[in-house]
Design a protein around this motif. Structure first.
Motif, PDB file in Angstrom:
ATOM      1  N   VAL A  30      10.893  64.909 -18.750  1.00  0.00           N
ATOM      2  CA  VAL A  30      11.430  65.542 -20.018  1.00  0.00           C
ATOM      3  C   VAL A  30      10.249  65.049 -20.988  1.00  0.00           C
ATOM      4  N   LEU A  31       9.585  65.995 -21.629  1.00  0.00           N
ATOM      5  CA  LEU A  31       8.551  65.683 -22.537  1.00  0.00           C
ATOM      6  C   LEU A  31       9.036  66.437 -23.794  1.00  0.00           C
ATOM      7  N   LEU A  32       9.513  65.564 -24.986  1.00  0.00           N
ATOM      8  CA  LEU A  32       9.967  66.265 -26.063  1.00  0.00           C
ATOM      9  C   LEU A  32       9.159  65.594 -27.239  1.00  0.00           C
ATOM     10  N   ARG A  33       8.483  66.819 -27.866  1.00  0.00           N
ATOM     11  CA  ARG A  33       7.692  66.753 -29.215  1.00  0.00           C
ATOM     12  C   ARG A  33       8.266  67.317 -30.286  1.00  0.00           C
ATOM     13  N   ASP A  34       8.475  66.416 -31.099  1.00  0.00           N
ATOM     14  CA  ASP A  34       9.172  66.666 -32.356  1.00  0.00           C
ATOM     15  C   ASP A  34       8.746  66.199 -33.534  1.00  0.00           C
ATOM     16  N   GLY A  35       7.872  67.058 -34.314  1.00  0.00           N
ATOM     17  CA  GLY A  35       7.148  66.156 -35.513  1.00  0.00           C
ATOM     18  C   GLY A  35       6.365  64.999 -35.128  1.00  0.00           C
ATOM     19  N   PRO A  36       6.446  63.759 -35.560  1.00  0.00           N
ATOM     20  CA  PRO A  36       5.594  62.711 -35.266  1.00  0.00           C
ATOM     21  C   PRO A  36       5.954  62.148 -33.806  1.00  0.00           C
ATOM     22  N   ARG A  37       7.118  62.400 -33.404  1.00  0.00           N
ATOM     23  CA  ARG A  37       7.440  61.923 -32.135  1.00  0.00           C
ATOM     24  C   ARG A  37       7.206  62.510 -30.996  1.00  0.00           C
ATOM     25  N   THR A  38       6.611  61.692 -29.855  1.00  0.00           N
ATOM     26  CA  THR A  38       6.318  62.309 -28.744  1.00  0.00           C
ATOM     27  C   THR A  38       7.186  61.538 -27.514  1.00  0.00           C
ATOM     28  N   VAL A  39       8.284  61.854 -27.142  1.00  0.00           N
ATOM     29  CA  VAL A  39       9.368  61.275 -26.365  1.00  0.00           C
ATOM     30  C   VAL A  39       9.050  61.507 -24.850  1.00  0.00           C
ATOM     31  N   LEU A  40       8.994  60.870 -24.019  1.00  0.00           N
ATOM     32  CA  LEU A  40       9.087  60.736 -22.531  1.00  0.00           C
ATOM     33  C   LEU A  40      10.202  60.198 -22.004  1.00  0.00           C
ATOM     34  N   PHE A  41      11.107  61.061 -21.410  1.00  0.00           N
ATOM     35  CA  PHE A  41      12.305  60.488 -20.419  1.00  0.00           C
ATOM     36  C   PHE A  41      12.095  60.286 -19.288  1.00  0.00           C
ATOM     37  N   ASP A  42      11.963  58.979 -18.715  1.00  0.00           N
ATOM     38  CA  ASP A  42      11.497  58.513 -17.501  1.00  0.00           C
ATOM     39  C   ASP A  42       9.955  58.841 -17.420  1.00  0.00           C
ATOM     40  N   ILE A  43       9.498  58.068 -16.362  1.00  0.00           N
ATOM     41  CA  ILE A  43       7.770  58.095 -16.295  1.00  0.00           C
ATOM     42  C   ILE A  43       7.264  58.199 -14.910  1.00  0.00           C
ATOM     43  N   GLY A  44       8.187  58.524 -14.260  1.00  0.00           N
ATOM     44  CA  GLY A  44       7.656  59.030 -12.716  1.00  0.00           C
ATOM     45  C   GLY A  44       7.480  57.587 -11.943  1.00  0.00           C
ATOM     46  N   ALA A  45       6.984  57.904 -10.548  1.00  0.00           N
ATOM     47  CA  ALA A  45       6.881  57.208  -9.608  1.00  0.00           C
ATOM     48  C   ALA A  45       5.720  56.190  -9.474  1.00  0.00           C
ATOM     49  N   GLY A  46       4.604  56.648 -10.397  1.00  0.00           N
ATOM     50  CA  GLY A  46       3.227  55.867 -10.303  1.00  0.00           C
ATOM     51  C   GLY A  46       2.556  55.978  -8.697  1.00  0.00           C
ATOM     52  N   PRO A  47       1.637  55.128  -8.828  1.00  0.00           N
ATOM     53  CA  PRO A  47       0.850  55.382  -7.492  1.00  0.00           C
ATOM     54  C   PRO A  47       1.400  54.552  -6.208  1.00  0.00           C
ATOM     55  N   ASP A  48       2.269  53.813  -6.328  1.00  0.00           N
ATOM     56  CA  ASP A  48       2.954  53.069  -5.263  1.00  0.00           C
ATOM     57  C   ASP A  48       4.046  53.304  -4.432  1.00  0.00           C
ATOM     58  N   PHE A  49       4.742  54.554  -4.749  1.00  0.00           N
ATOM     59  CA  PHE A  49       6.156  54.929  -4.136  1.00  0.00           C
ATOM     60  C   PHE A  49       5.859  55.765  -2.999  1.00  0.00           C
ATOM     61  N   MET A  50       5.223  57.045  -3.066  1.00  0.00           N
ATOM     62  CA  MET A  50       4.837  58.040  -1.999  1.00  0.00           C
ATOM     63  C   MET A  50       3.967  58.849  -2.346  1.00  0.00           C
ATOM     64  N   PRO A  51       3.217  59.504  -1.553  1.00  0.00           N
ATOM     65  CA  PRO A  51       1.901  60.308  -1.998  1.00  0.00           C
ATOM     66  C   PRO A  51       2.410  61.472  -2.390  1.00  0.00           C
ATOM     67  N   SER A  52       3.524  62.033  -2.156  1.00  0.00           N
ATOM     68  CA  SER A  52       4.163  63.298  -2.726  1.00  0.00           C
ATOM     69  C   SER A  52       4.562  63.179  -4.263  1.00  0.00           C
ATOM     70  N   ALA A  53       4.601  62.111  -4.845  1.00  0.00           N
ATOM     71  CA  ALA A  53       5.071  61.710  -6.326  1.00  0.00           C
ATOM     72  C   ALA A  53       4.019  61.046  -7.038  1.00  0.00           C
ATOM     73  N   GLY A  54       4.155  60.790  -8.223  1.00  0.00           N
ATOM     74  CA  GLY A  54       3.520  59.993  -9.048  1.00  0.00           C
ATOM     75  C   GLY A  54       2.328  60.770  -9.592  1.00  0.00           C
ATOM     76  N   HIS A  55       2.410  62.037 -10.014  1.00  0.00           N
ATOM     77  CA  HIS A  55       1.487  62.757 -10.395  1.00  0.00           C
ATOM     78  C   HIS A  55       1.430  63.196 -11.870  1.00  0.00           C
ATOM     79  N   MET A  56       2.363  62.418 -12.680  1.00  0.00           N
ATOM     80  CA  MET A  56       2.650  62.495 -14.129  1.00  0.00           C
ATOM     81  C   MET A  56       1.352  62.922 -15.043  1.00  0.00           C
ATOM     82  N   LEU A  57       0.438  61.914 -14.854  1.00  0.00           N
ATOM     83  CA  LEU A  57      -0.795  61.838 -15.518  1.00  0.00           C
ATOM     84  C   LEU A  57      -1.506  63.134 -15.606  1.00  0.00           C
ATOM     85  N   GLN A  58      -1.823  63.630 -14.237  1.00  0.00           N
ATOM     86  CA  GLN A  58      -2.402  64.883 -14.384  1.00  0.00           C
ATOM     87  C   GLN A  58      -1.760  66.007 -14.874  1.00  0.00           C
ATOM     88  N   ALA A  59      -0.237  65.919 -14.852  1.00  0.00           N
ATOM     89  CA  ALA A  59       0.496  67.274 -15.353  1.00  0.00           C
ATOM     90  C   ALA A  59       0.625  67.118 -16.774  1.00  0.00           C
TER      91      ALA A  59
END
Length: 304
Positions: free
Chosen positions: A81-110
């Protein structure tokens, strides 16, 4: 170009060649001056029996068939969940990153497809510390992924994962979860603010204790543009069994009975207050509503 910039540009290029365009599929809500995007981190590939082993098999088979689920593997989506509300840009959780499993961890590109960079995130709010939710705290070089973000986490969840005894008590199947969580949380400790159940962690964002999936799991009630929303995390871990039979014990929960009681309580609140659900593992972008049926049963409806 710094190392993170290199990662973003080369990662986006490689991902664009290797993965289908559906990776970037997302849902968006415009609520007054706030915008919410459900950002895909990819999906998980999980053995089905991890969740199903404690459930009544006859009724289970009928429910799974109705949802077109079969085989030995579940592939739930991962929606941030990415919330943008005025000066705030709030992300809820940050995903799996590069080390968990190949099918996940693609937040940066999205996020890049939305024009949002890691340094733009002002706050990271964590539901719980499972790998698919926090292993993205560090990048490929073990540097902090969100350099400008205040990281906010429930105190009970922090205490559980940072307890040295957790590695030994969590069980062999999840021992790597504890080791991975501790390693990452130590690296970001100076950026973390802890809070309790009921706290207004940011203006308009209140913590709702939803333990069971993990000991300190938190959901978050949002009031955006006058509409009530709930960031559910893994308190509602799928759109089928968690809604149709919330009272059943799910093998994905730390405390089986507490997880079931939390689902029942949460679904009662969602339907009573007509809340929109923002779900980490729910389908079609993760936004939807719950319909109350009979006998503590519910149905998930994707969409606003």
């Amino acid at each position: 170009m710094n190392r993170r910039g290199f990662l973003q540009s080369t990662g986006a290029m490689a991902l664009g060649m290797a993965l289908p365009r559906q990776l970037y599929a997302r849902s968006t809500l415009e609520l007054g001056g706030a915008r919410i995007d459900m950002v895909s981190d990819g999906h998980l590939e999980l053995p089905a029996d991890m969740m199903l082993e404690n459930m009544p098999q006859d009724e289970l088979a009928e429910i799974l068939a109705r949802y077109g689920l079969s085989g030995d593997q579940f592939e739930p989506p991962c929606n941030l969940v990415l919330l943008r509300d005025g000066p705030r840009t709030v992300l809820f959780d940050i995903g799996a990153g590069p080390d968990f499993m190949p099918s996940a961890g693609h937040m940066l590109q999205a996020m890049d497809s939305l024009g949002v960079a890691p340094q733009d995130i002002t706050h990271l709010v964590i539901t719980h510390a499972h790998p698919d939710h926090i292993w993205g705290l560090l990048d490929d070089f073990d540097e902090v992924m969100l350099p400008n973000a205040e990281i906010m986490m429930g105190r009970a969840e922090w205490d559980y994962w940072m307890d040295p005894d957790t590695v030994e008590s969590i069980g062999a199947a999840r021992q790597s979860f504890a080791v991975g969580a501790q390693r990452r949380l130590v690296e970001v400790e100076d950026h973390i603010t802890l809070f309790e159940d009921g706290a207004e962690v940011l203006p308009g964002i209140h913590a709702v204790a939803t333990p069971g999936h993990t000991p300190g799991h938190m959901s978050f009630a949002l009031d955006a543009g006058g509409q009530g929303l709930l960031v559910a995390g893994d308190a509602l871990v799928n759109h089928h069994l968690a809604f149709e039979r919330p009272d059943w014990h799910s093998g994905s929960d730390f405390d089986l009975e507490q997880g079931a009681q939390t689902r029942l309580r949460l679904l009662d609140r969602i339907t009573a207050d007509d809340l929109t659900i923002l779900g980490f593992h729910l389908p079609e972008g993760g936004i939807g509503r719950a319909e109350r049926l009979a006998d503590n049963r519910y149905r998930f409806h994707a969409g606003v």
